[in-house]
Scaffold this motif. Structure first.
Motif, PDB file in Angstrom:
ATOM      1  N   LEU A  89       0.435  15.371   2.462  1.00 56.64           N
ATOM      2  CA  LEU A  89      -0.029  15.900   3.748  1.00 56.64           C
ATOM      3  C   LEU A  89      -1.524  15.682   3.947  1.00 56.64           C
ATOM      4  O   LEU A  89      -2.126  16.280   4.840  1.00 56.64           O
ATOM      5  N   ALA A  90      -2.119  14.830   3.112  1.00 57.04           N
ATOM      6  CA  ALA A  90      -3.566  14.617   3.195  1.00 57.04           C
ATOM      7  C   ALA A  90      -3.978  14.222   4.617  1.00 57.04           C
ATOM      8  O   ALA A  90      -5.030  14.618   5.113  1.00 57.04           O
ATOM      9  N   GLY A  91      -3.113  13.470   5.295  1.00 56.30           N
ATOM     10  CA  GLY A  91      -3.415  13.036   6.656  1.00 56.30           C
ATOM     11  C   GLY A  91      -3.480  14.181   7.650  1.00 56.30           C
ATOM     12  O   GLY A  91      -4.059  14.049   8.730  1.00 56.30           O
ATOM     13  N   ALA A  92      -2.881  15.344   7.318  1.00 53.59           N
ATOM     14  CA  ALA A  92      -2.903  16.495   8.225  1.00 53.59           C
ATOM     15  C   ALA A  92      -4.158  17.338   8.020  1.00 53.59           C
ATOM     16  O   ALA A  92      -4.470  18.208   8.821  1.00 53.59           O
ATOM     17  N   SER A  93      -4.893  17.064   6.924  1.00 50.55           N
ATOM     18  CA  SER A  93      -6.119  17.828   6.686  1.00 50.55           C
ATOM     19  C   SER A  93      -7.219  17.296   7.593  1.00 50.55           C
ATOM     20  O   SER A  93      -7.326  16.077   7.794  1.00 50.55           O
ATOM     21  N   PRO A  94      -8.062  18.187   8.135  1.00 50.68           N
ATOM     22  CA  PRO A  94      -9.160  17.701   8.976  1.00 50.68           C
ATOM     23  C   PRO A  94     -10.256  17.010   8.167  1.00 50.68           C
ATOM     24  O   PRO A  94     -11.162  16.404   8.744  1.00 50.68           O
ATOM     25  N   LEU A  95     -10.170  17.077   6.834  1.00 53.91           N
ATOM     26  CA  LEU A  95     -11.220  16.475   6.007  1.00 53.91           C
ATOM     27  C   LEU A  95     -10.911  15.019   5.673  1.00 53.91           C
ATOM     28  O   LEU A  95      -9.752  14.617   5.581  1.00 53.91           O
ATOM     29  N   LYS A  96     -11.984  14.266   5.439  1.00 52.92           N
ATOM     30  CA  LYS A  96     -11.815  12.858   5.054  1.00 52.92           C
ATOM     31  C   LYS A  96     -11.298  12.776   3.616  1.00 52.92           C
ATOM     32  O   LYS A  96     -11.574  13.653   2.796  1.00 52.92           O
ATOM     33  N   CYS A  97     -10.569  11.690   3.338  1.00 50.52           N
ATOM     34  CA  CYS A  97      -9.971  11.530   2.006  1.00 50.52           C
ATOM     35  C   CYS A  97     -11.013  11.591   0.899  1.00 50.52           C
ATOM     36  O   CYS A  97     -10.761  12.133  -0.177  1.00 50.52           O
ATOM     37  N   ILE A 131     -11.983  35.900   6.249  1.00 46.08           N
ATOM     38  CA  ILE A 131     -12.511  34.749   7.004  1.00 46.08           C
ATOM     39  C   ILE A 131     -12.418  33.468   6.164  1.00 46.08           C
ATOM     40  O   ILE A 131     -11.922  32.436   6.633  1.00 46.08           O
ATOM     41  N   LEU A 132     -12.876  33.534   4.912  1.00 44.40           N
ATOM     42  CA  LEU A 132     -12.886  32.319   4.076  1.00 44.40           C
ATOM     43  C   LEU A 132     -11.474  31.797   3.813  1.00 44.40           C
ATOM     44  O   LEU A 132     -11.257  30.583   3.747  1.00 44.40           O
ATOM     45  N   SER A 133     -10.487  32.714   3.681  1.00 50.16           N
ATOM     46  CA  SER A 133      -9.146  32.224   3.364  1.00 50.16           C
ATOM     47  C   SER A 133      -8.514  31.537   4.575  1.00 50.16           C
ATOM     48  O   SER A 133      -7.739  30.597   4.410  1.00 50.16           O
ATOM     49  N   ASP A 134      -8.845  31.979   5.784  1.00 55.39           N
ATOM     50  CA  ASP A 134      -8.347  31.255   6.957  1.00 55.39           C
ATOM     51  C   ASP A 134      -9.017  29.884   7.047  1.00 55.39           C
ATOM     52  O   ASP A 134      -8.378  28.881   7.381  1.00 55.39           O
ATOM     53  N   GLU A 135     -10.309  29.844   6.730  1.00 56.02           N
ATOM     54  CA  GLU A 135     -11.026  28.556   6.730  1.00 56.02           C
ATOM     55  C   GLU A 135     -10.373  27.613   5.708  1.00 56.02           C
ATOM     56  O   GLU A 135     -10.050  26.465   6.016  1.00 56.02           O
ATOM     57  N   ALA A 136     -10.131  28.147   4.498  1.00 63.63           N
ATOM     58  CA  ALA A 136      -9.545  27.316   3.437  1.00 63.63           C
ATOM     59  C   ALA A 136      -8.157  26.822   3.838  1.00 63.63           C
ATOM     60  O   ALA A 136      -7.782  25.680   3.555  1.00 63.63           O
ATOM     61  N   SER A 137      -7.400  27.679   4.521  1.00 65.00           N
ATOM     62  CA  SER A 137      -6.024  27.298   4.866  1.00 65.00           C
ATOM     63  C   SER A 137      -5.997  26.059   5.762  1.00 65.00           C
ATOM     64  O   SER A 137      -5.086  25.242   5.679  1.00 65.00           O
ATOM     65  N   MET A 138      -7.006  25.925   6.604  1.00 65.11           N
ATOM     66  CA  MET A 138      -7.012  24.779   7.514  1.00 65.11           C
ATOM     67  C   MET A 138      -7.210  23.456   6.778  1.00 65.11           C
ATOM     68  O   MET A 138      -6.848  22.394   7.273  1.00 65.11           O
ATOM     69  N   LEU A 139      -7.800  23.533   5.572  1.00 62.66           N
ATOM     70  CA  LEU A 139      -8.005  22.312   4.790  1.00 62.66           C
ATOM     71  C   LEU A 139      -6.675  21.689   4.398  1.00 62.66           C
ATOM     72  O   LEU A 139      -6.588  20.521   4.066  1.00 62.66           O
ATOM     73  N   THR A 140      -5.628  22.507   4.419  1.00 60.73           N
ATOM     74  CA  THR A 140      -4.328  22.021   3.970  1.00 60.73           C
ATOM     75  C   THR A 140      -3.513  21.435   5.106  1.00 60.73           C
ATOM     76  O   THR A 140      -2.363  21.057   4.907  1.00 60.73           O
ATOM     77  N   GLY A 141      -4.063  21.405   6.295  1.00 57.61           N
ATOM     78  CA  GLY A 141      -3.349  20.774   7.405  1.00 57.61           C
ATOM     79  C   GLY A 141      -2.729  21.770   8.346  1.00 57.61           C
ATOM     80  O   GLY A 141      -2.854  21.641   9.543  1.00 57.61           O
ATOM     81  N   SER A 142      -2.057  22.795   7.830  1.00 54.44           N
ATOM     82  CA  SER A 142      -1.469  23.787   8.732  1.00 54.44           C
ATOM     83  C   SER A 142      -1.482  25.154   8.085  1.00 54.44           C
ATOM     84  O   SER A 142      -1.167  25.301   6.899  1.00 54.44           O
ATOM     85  N   ILE A 143      -1.790  26.128   8.895  1.00 54.77           N
ATOM     86  CA  ILE A 143      -1.778  27.516   8.437  1.00 54.77           C
ATOM     87  C   ILE A 143      -0.356  27.928   8.056  1.00 54.77           C
ATOM     88  O   ILE A 143      -0.146  28.863   7.285  1.00 54.77           O
TER      89      ILE A 143
END
Ligand code: NAD
Length: 360
Positions: free
Chosen positions: A114-122, A248-260
């Motif tokens: 799911l790396a492509g669903a993360s907003p971060l670059k590879c 707050i930080l855990s919601d931020e971290a969750s977005m790194l995975t592509g979907s909450i």
């Protein structure tokens, strides 16, 4: 084994995603010879509609007398204007308090597929993100005194943040123990340059650090932690922090995975009883459409098997089933973007639950 589970499906997509977790638990029961007995209790908006309160005394009693609690989510626009005392979230805070759920574990894992669903670059994701946020859950500003009063002709609102040593020590211990079972790195997040509660937090963590010399410990200010989670998320293994920062930080971290929709959580007490829930809300925008991602709830059920029931191999089986389904290309709509081009198959919430259950 026989275990009694109180099921709080809640509002919005809550009943849809919880039904899939129950389907998976039943499959675990069939395969491994366990019986899970469910008591369904209304919570949140649906309880307000029926009984005028977000959870009834009988409902709370059911939570207190079962082996564990599985929660969907509560709330929605219909109940946004309810008076503060009966808002849907009040029930969650009450259950956490009554069950003594002081530690909230939120694993954040990016499936490589799911790396492509993360907003971060590879290049930032590197080998993958795999961290756990340990959030204090029954103290701090969410539970401190609150008041709104008129002063000098205008309204003034106050929220009090309080922490005592024993509250910090018990969450710190959970965090160090969690780090010991993982990569043995712990970052403690605070705002010790400004807040007294944070200075006590840091002092208490430093005392605990002496007892866990194997753990590589660091302090990090919350604003810096928010940046580092985006810039360099792979540096983290376990993060421990107080209630609001953790929220707050855990919601931020969750977005790194592509979907909450992918993220589970466990809220633990000093005993074995816990409450397990996905980290997202009731998603009213997609409720009733059978398109919600049940993964976070199913993985929360896996955490229940592991932490409350001591069923390690059963928990592994659920987590492996999820990983296998993702690997085979099954996607709910929220994670579909990741695999649009490589033959992934779009499935509904109920289909995803079936696919997980079949792979146990
Ligand atoms: P939300 O988490 O419900 O939704 C945010 C976005 O993520 C939405 O676009 C939603 O469609 C999507 N989303 C969430 N879960 C998903 C899933 N499983 N599959 C696919 N997409 C998913 O947050 P919100 O919109 O800010 O809040 C909605 C309601 O939920 C509010 O009333 C809020 O108070 C409540 N809430 C409840 C909890 C809880 O019960 N623990 C937590 C957070 C928010």
């Amino acid at each position: 084994m026989k275990k009694r589970i109180t099921v709080l499906s809640g509002d919005g997509i809550g009943p849809e995603i919880v039904a899939e977790a129950v389907k998976v638990l039943d499959r675990v029961g069939d395969v491994y010879g366990h019986t899970f007995e469910y008591t369904y209790v209304d919570i949140g908006g649906c309880s307000i509609d029926k009984y005028g309160v977000p959870i009834t005394d009988e409902g709370m009693q059911a939570c207190l007398s079962s082996d564990s609690v599985l929660l969907g989510a509560v709330g929605g626009p219909k109940w946004d204007d309810c008076p503060a005392e009966i808002r849907p979230e009040k029930a969650l805070l009450a259950v956490r308090k009554q069950l003594g759920l002081f530690a909230n574990l939120r694993p954040t894992k990016l499936f490589p597929q799911l790396a492509g669903a993360s907003p971060l670059k590879c290049r930032i994701i590197g080998e993958g993100i795999d961290l756990v946020i340990v959030r204090e859950l029954t103290g701090g500003i969410y539970f401190g005194e609150k008041k709104t009063e008129e002063k000098d002709g205008e309204l003034t609102a106050t929220d009090v943040m309080t922490y005592s040593e024993h509250e910090i020590e018990r969450i710190g211990r959970v965090a160090f123990e969690t780090a010991m079972k993982r990569g043995r790195r712990l970052a403690s997040v605070d705002k010790a340059n400004i807040l007294d509660t944070s200075r006590l937090w840091r002092r208490t963590m430093h005392m605990l650090r002496e007892q866990y010399p194997e753990v590589e410990y660091s302090d990090i200010l919350v604003d810096n932690a928010a940046m580092k989670l985006i810039k360099d998320p792979t540096r983290f293994d376990v993060i421990v922090t107080e209630n609001m920062f953790g929220d707050i930080l855990s919601d931020e971290a969750s977005m790194l995975t592509g979907s909450i929709g992918m993220m589970p959580s466990a809220s633990l007490s000093s005993g074995t009883r816990g409450m397990y829930e996905p980290i997202h809300g009731s998603a009213p925008d997609i409720a009733g459409k059978n398109i919600a991602n049940p993964t976070g709830t199913v993985l929360s059920a896996a955490m229940m098997l592991r932490y409350s029931f001591g069923m390690e191999k059963e928990a592994d089986a659920v987590e492996n089933a999820v990983a296998k389904a993702i690997d085979e290309g099954f996607r709910t709509q929220d994670i579909m973007a990741a695999g649009k081009d490589d033959g992934c198959r779009l499935v509904s919430c109920t289909e995803m639950g079936d696919i997980f259950a079949e792979r146990i």
